[in-house]
Design an enzyme around this catalytic site. Structure first.
Site, short mmCIF file in Angstrom:
data_model
loop_
_atom_site.label_atom_id
_atom_site.label_comp_id
_atom_site.label_asym_id
_atom_site.label_seq_id
_atom_site.Cartn_x
_atom_site.Cartn_y
_atom_site.Cartn_z
N LEU A 62 0.86 -1.17 0.00
CA LEU A 62 0.00 0.00 0.00
C LEU A 62 0.90 1.23 0.00
O LEU A 62 1.95 1.24 0.65
CB LEU A 62 -0.90 0.04 1.24
CG LEU A 62 -1.99 -1.04 1.37
CD1 LEU A 62 -2.70 -0.88 2.72
CD2 LEU A 62 -2.99 -0.96 0.24
N ASP A 63 0.51 2.27 -0.71
CA ASP A 63 1.28 3.51 -0.71
C ASP A 63 1.40 4.05 0.72
O ASP A 63 0.51 3.84 1.56
CB ASP A 63 0.60 4.57 -1.58
CG ASP A 63 0.62 4.21 -3.06
OD1 ASP A 63 1.38 3.30 -3.44
OD2 ASP A 63 -0.14 4.85 -3.82
N ARG A 64 2.45 4.77 0.97
CA ARG A 64 2.71 5.28 2.33
C ARG A 64 1.55 6.09 2.91
O ARG A 64 1.19 5.90 4.08
CB ARG A 64 4.00 6.11 2.33
CG ARG A 64 4.40 6.57 3.72
CD ARG A 64 5.83 7.04 3.80
NE ARG A 64 6.23 7.15 5.21
CZ ARG A 64 7.49 7.27 5.62
NH1 ARG A 64 8.47 7.30 4.75
NH2 ARG A 64 7.76 7.35 6.91
N VAL A 66 -1.58 5.79 2.46
CA VAL A 66 -2.82 5.02 2.45
C VAL A 66 -2.91 4.16 3.71
O VAL A 66 -1.91 3.62 4.18
CB VAL A 66 -2.88 4.13 1.18
CG1 VAL A 66 -4.15 3.28 1.16
CG2 VAL A 66 -2.80 5.00 -0.07
#
Length: 228
Positions: A62-64, A66
């Site tokens: 997951l993107d940071r 998110v």
């Protein structure tokens, strides 16, 4: 902040799922911040008294900025099998996103071709295939309007980098706080209003349905959507 029992959404002998906090990185990067996989390793080693440490395999990312459910494998066999599950798209991922602008359609499927610039860590979208692009597809529906904001439920059918962020932005609906992709201002907390709400798949060892559900962050904003 160390992982605690409250962060665990699912755990058995093969897999462990965490409710990721926005701002945590999944794997080590150039920032040098302690990544989530190392935090989970420490949690497992302490919980099960493993002085030599614990195995942990990263299944997806997951993107940071998110939050939400992220799954790790506790054995090499589970890692190999879950990698195949994700590769074969045998997993259903559901995200919640908050946007300020109302989508033109209540529900739709978006298809783009994405190109990532690794130097700037930014993704560009195209309506037709271009050199070096990857096809990206998602479906969304407007789930609710709360105050001045719209809650979208998003089901990505592919797993491209920054996919939901750039595809929602492509229709004039950047995610709240995501100034990288068009929202007017960023969040002081380094988060965006994108939450991995649910992960569904068939367990790679037990062959049973698994449905992992992640509570929304308690941050003074997301709470207004929790009962929807």
């Amino acid at each position: 902040m160390p992982i605690t029992d409250n962060d665990i959404l699912f755990e058995d002998n093969h897999l462990i799922a965490i409710n990721k906090r926005a701002g945590d990185i999944v794997q080590v990067d150039e920032t040098g911040d302690e990544p989530l996989d190392e935090q989970v390793k420490k949690y497992i080693a302490k919980k099960y008294n493993k002085p030599n440490g614990a195995f942990l395999g990263v299944v997806h990312r997951l993107d940071r900025p998110v939050s939400g459910v992220i799954l790790f494998a506790k054995t090499s066999k589970a890692l190999e099998r879950m990698n195949a599950v994700f590769k074969n798209r045998e997993v259903k991922k559901t995200y919640w996103a908050v946007v300020k602008n109302k989508p033109e359609k209540e529900s739709a499927t978006l298809i783009h071709w994405l190109v990532k610039n690794p130097q700037k860590n930014v993704v560009s979208y195209y309506n037709t295939e271009v050199t070096g692009s990857q096809r990206a597809e998602l479906s969304y529906k407007v789930k609710a309007k709360v105050g001045d904001y719209y809650l979208l439920e998003v089901d990505p059918l592919t797993g491209r980098s920054h996919q939901i962020r750039v595809q929602l932005s492509s229709m004039g609906c950047p995610i709240m706080g995501d100034n990288k992709y068009g929202y007017p201002r960023g969040s002081r907390k380094g988060s965006i209003c994108l939450h991995a709400r649910r992960l569904q798949f068939i367990h790679p060892v037990k062959k049973e349905p698994v449905n992992i559900f992640a509570r929304l962050p308690v941050d003074g904003f997301w709470e207004r959507f929790e009962d929807l």
